[in-house]
Enzyme design. Structure first.
Site, PDB file in Angstrom:
ATOM      1  N   HIS A  75       3.063  37.239  59.954  1.00 30.66           N
ATOM      2  CA  HIS A  75       1.988  36.243  60.136  1.00 30.66           C
ATOM      3  C   HIS A  75       2.607  35.010  60.790  1.00 30.66           C
ATOM      4  O   HIS A  75       3.250  34.209  60.129  1.00 30.66           O
ATOM      5  CB  HIS A  75       1.367  35.875  58.786  1.00 30.66           C
ATOM      6  CG  HIS A  75       0.202  34.935  58.902  1.00 30.66           C
ATOM      7  ND1 HIS A  75      -1.012  35.180  58.304  1.00 30.66           N
ATOM      8  CD2 HIS A  75       0.052  33.751  59.544  1.00 30.66           C
ATOM      9  CE1 HIS A  75      -1.850  34.191  58.567  1.00 30.66           C
ATOM     10  NE2 HIS A  75      -1.215  33.307  59.319  1.00 30.66           N
ATOM     11  N   HIS A 130       2.216  31.801  63.862  1.00 29.33           N
ATOM     12  CA  HIS A 130       1.463  31.026  64.860  1.00 29.33           C
ATOM     13  C   HIS A 130       2.430  30.542  65.929  1.00 29.33           C
ATOM     14  O   HIS A 130       3.323  29.757  65.646  1.00 29.33           O
ATOM     15  CB  HIS A 130       0.783  29.823  64.199  1.00 29.33           C
ATOM     16  CG  HIS A 130      -0.244  30.221  63.191  1.00 29.33           C
ATOM     17  ND1 HIS A 130      -1.554  30.461  63.512  1.00 29.33           N
ATOM     18  CD2 HIS A 130      -0.132  30.473  61.863  1.00 29.33           C
ATOM     19  CE1 HIS A 130      -2.222  30.824  62.419  1.00 29.33           C
ATOM     20  NE2 HIS A 130      -1.371  30.842  61.407  1.00 29.33           N
ATOM     21  N   LYS A 180      -7.701  39.802  63.108  1.00 28.24           N
ATOM     22  CA  LYS A 180      -7.655  38.746  62.094  1.00 28.24           C
ATOM     23  C   LYS A 180      -9.037  38.167  61.856  1.00 28.24           C
ATOM     24  O   LYS A 180      -9.683  37.710  62.796  1.00 28.24           O
ATOM     25  CB  LYS A 180      -6.696  37.643  62.562  1.00 28.24           C
ATOM     26  CG  LYS A 180      -6.635  36.411  61.654  1.00 28.24           C
ATOM     27  CD  LYS A 180      -5.834  36.657  60.400  1.00 28.24           C
ATOM     28  CE  LYS A 180      -5.884  35.476  59.438  1.00 28.24           C
ATOM     29  NZ  LYS A 180      -5.059  34.334  59.836  1.00 28.24           N
ATOM     30  N   HIS A 191      -7.935  35.816  56.365  1.00 24.02           N
ATOM     31  CA  HIS A 191      -7.676  34.511  55.743  1.00 24.02           C
ATOM     32  C   HIS A 191      -8.682  34.380  54.610  1.00 24.02           C
ATOM     33  O   HIS A 191      -9.859  34.110  54.854  1.00 24.02           O
ATOM     34  CB  HIS A 191      -7.838  33.383  56.768  1.00 24.02           C
ATOM     35  CG  HIS A 191      -7.534  32.025  56.202  1.00 24.02           C
ATOM     36  ND1 HIS A 191      -6.541  31.213  56.700  1.00 24.02           N
ATOM     37  CD2 HIS A 191      -8.063  31.355  55.144  1.00 24.02           C
ATOM     38  CE1 HIS A 191      -6.487  30.094  55.984  1.00 24.02           C
ATOM     39  NE2 HIS A 191      -7.401  30.151  55.035  1.00 24.02           N
ATOM     40  N   HIS A 239      -1.221  35.417  53.546  1.00 23.18           N
ATOM     41  CA  HIS A 239      -0.644  34.256  52.852  1.00 23.18           C
ATOM     42  C   HIS A 239      -1.262  34.013  51.470  1.00 23.18           C
ATOM     43  O   HIS A 239      -1.856  32.972  51.215  1.00 23.18           O
ATOM     44  CB  HIS A 239      -0.712  32.982  53.708  1.00 23.18           C
ATOM     45  CG  HIS A 239      -2.032  32.737  54.403  1.00 23.18           C
ATOM     46  ND1 HIS A 239      -3.225  32.678  53.748  1.00 23.18           N
ATOM     47  CD2 HIS A 239      -2.323  32.552  55.711  1.00 23.18           C
ATOM     48  CE1 HIS A 239      -4.184  32.452  54.615  1.00 23.18           C
ATOM     49  NE2 HIS A 239      -3.657  32.385  55.817  1.00 23.18           N
ATOM     50  N   ASP A 248       3.564  32.418  58.174  1.00 20.19           N
ATOM     51  CA  ASP A 248       2.486  31.470  58.487  1.00 20.19           C
ATOM     52  C   ASP A 248       3.083  30.185  59.039  1.00 20.19           C
ATOM     53  O   ASP A 248       2.505  29.106  58.884  1.00 20.19           O
ATOM     54  CB  ASP A 248       1.597  31.191  57.261  1.00 20.19           C
ATOM     55  CG  ASP A 248       0.250  30.595  57.652  1.00 20.19           C
ATOM     56  OD1 ASP A 248      -0.079  30.604  58.855  1.00 20.19           O
ATOM     57  OD2 ASP A 248      -0.465  30.104  56.759  1.00 20.19           O
TER      58      ASP A 248
END
Ligand SMILES: [Zn+2]
Length: 337
Positions: free
Chosen positions: A12, A14, A95, A134, A168, A240
């Site tokens: 995960h 970004h 996602k 999420h 997460h 994350d």
């Protein structure tokens, strides 16, 4: 003592875009063999063209390293089976964001109407495309994840062949849900294994530890640590790691996200050594993910760490990492592959 990790994966991540991608991309590609890349750009990645173009931009900034970006699409209930078949070879997962719950998620799912979601989720199950979620409601900030468990249960029971990944996770309720449904899995971040809400807001406010989902209570952290440290087969590491420029963090209206990519392997090693579970780190950092995602085609890469002080830089360009300026116990001394 040397610690050797084979093909570390960040499930995960970004990486953002443009200048930020150039800053943070190599900080992951250097030490990780691959990562699941989150699609919450502006606009979110939701077409084949956007996905392939984004993958190319990532590969361009990471070209010096052995690193596979595993691409994801931003979930839309309008995705048809034909569309998913046409893009299947380019993507690893999809996602799902509830609308407006985190950075750039305004176009996410508003209601969780099972009939509206059914065609797309059935097609994903048939094509073996995992759904990453999420999992937070719009409720009270400390209760959002626990409140979302009923939606996970709805998804898990209605789509038993769909691989569902609770992204997460931060609560003991999510850890318990893992063991109730065969098709529920989870990623756990580095920071949620380390901090509680006390570290964020118990003293002076720490903007660089502010993230969504917010860090929870000590008993939640204990539940997360237990499954991570035992190498529970349904949990995987997903940092994350979410960079924002310093001015967006140290601001009135602080952006959510902790930047951990360049320190993750060092700190995880220390955590697993300290708790006498270093034999399970390989499962948490790579093996479990390969079993859960099944066809990742992971590149050969070996990372060696040693007990040797590593002083975390104050900044990587405009981004302040977790533990900036502090000295970590373990350093990466060799990367092969
Ligand atoms: Zn994220």
């Amino acid at each position: 003592m040397e610690i050797i990790i084979n093909a570390p994966l960040d499930m995960h991540l970004h990486l953002r875009d443009e200048a930020m991608l150039s800053t943070v991309g190599p900080l992951s590609s250097q030490s990780f063999a691959g990562a699941i890349i989150m699609p919450n750009l502006v606009p979110p990645v939701s077409t084949k063209e956007e996905l392939v173009a984004y993958k190319n931009r990532i590969q361009e900034v990471c070209k010096d390293d052995t690193f596979t970006p595993y691409m994801t699409l931003f979930f839309k209930p309008s995705y048809t089976k034909e569309f998913l078949e046409s893009i299947k070879d380019e993507l690893t997962a999809i996602k799902l964001y509830p609308a407006g719950i985190t950075t750039n998620s305004e176009g996410g799912v508003a209601g969780f109407d099972v009939d509206e979601l059914r065609p797309t989720l059935n097609a994903m199950a048939e094509l073996n495309i995992p759904l990453c979620v999420h999992g937070e409601t719009n409720g009270f900030v400390m209760d959002r994840e626990a409140e979302f468990i009923s939606i996970y249960e709805m998804l898990a029971t209605n789509f038993p062949k769909l691989t569902i990944i609770m992204e997460h996770i931060t609560t003991k309720e999510s850890v318990e849900a893992l063991n109730k449904f065969d098709n529920l899995y989870a990623t756990i971040t580095l920071h949620h294994l380390l901090i509680t809400l006390d570290d964020v807001a118990g003293g002076m406010l720490q903007p660089h530890l502010f993230c969504k989902p917010i860090a929870k209570r000590p008993e939640d952290r204990e539940a997360l640590r237990k499954v991570a440290l035992e190498g529970h087969p349904k949990v995987m590491f997903g940092s994350d790691s979410a960079p924002h420029p310093q001015h967006a963090k140290e601001a009135c209206g602080c952006a959510a996200g902790v930047f951990t990519a360049p320190i993750a392997l060092q700190v995880l090693t220390e955590l697993f050594v300290t708790h006498s579970n270093i034999q399970n780190l390989q499962k948490f950092i790579s093996d479990n993910a390969q079993n859960i995602y099944k066809n990742l085609n992971v590149a050969q890469k070996t990372v060696t760490l040693e007990e040797k002080p590593f002083v975390v830089p104050q900044k990587y360009n405009e981004v302040v990492p977790m533990y900036a300026g502090e000295t970590l116990r373990y350093s990466i001394i060799q990367i092969e592959g």
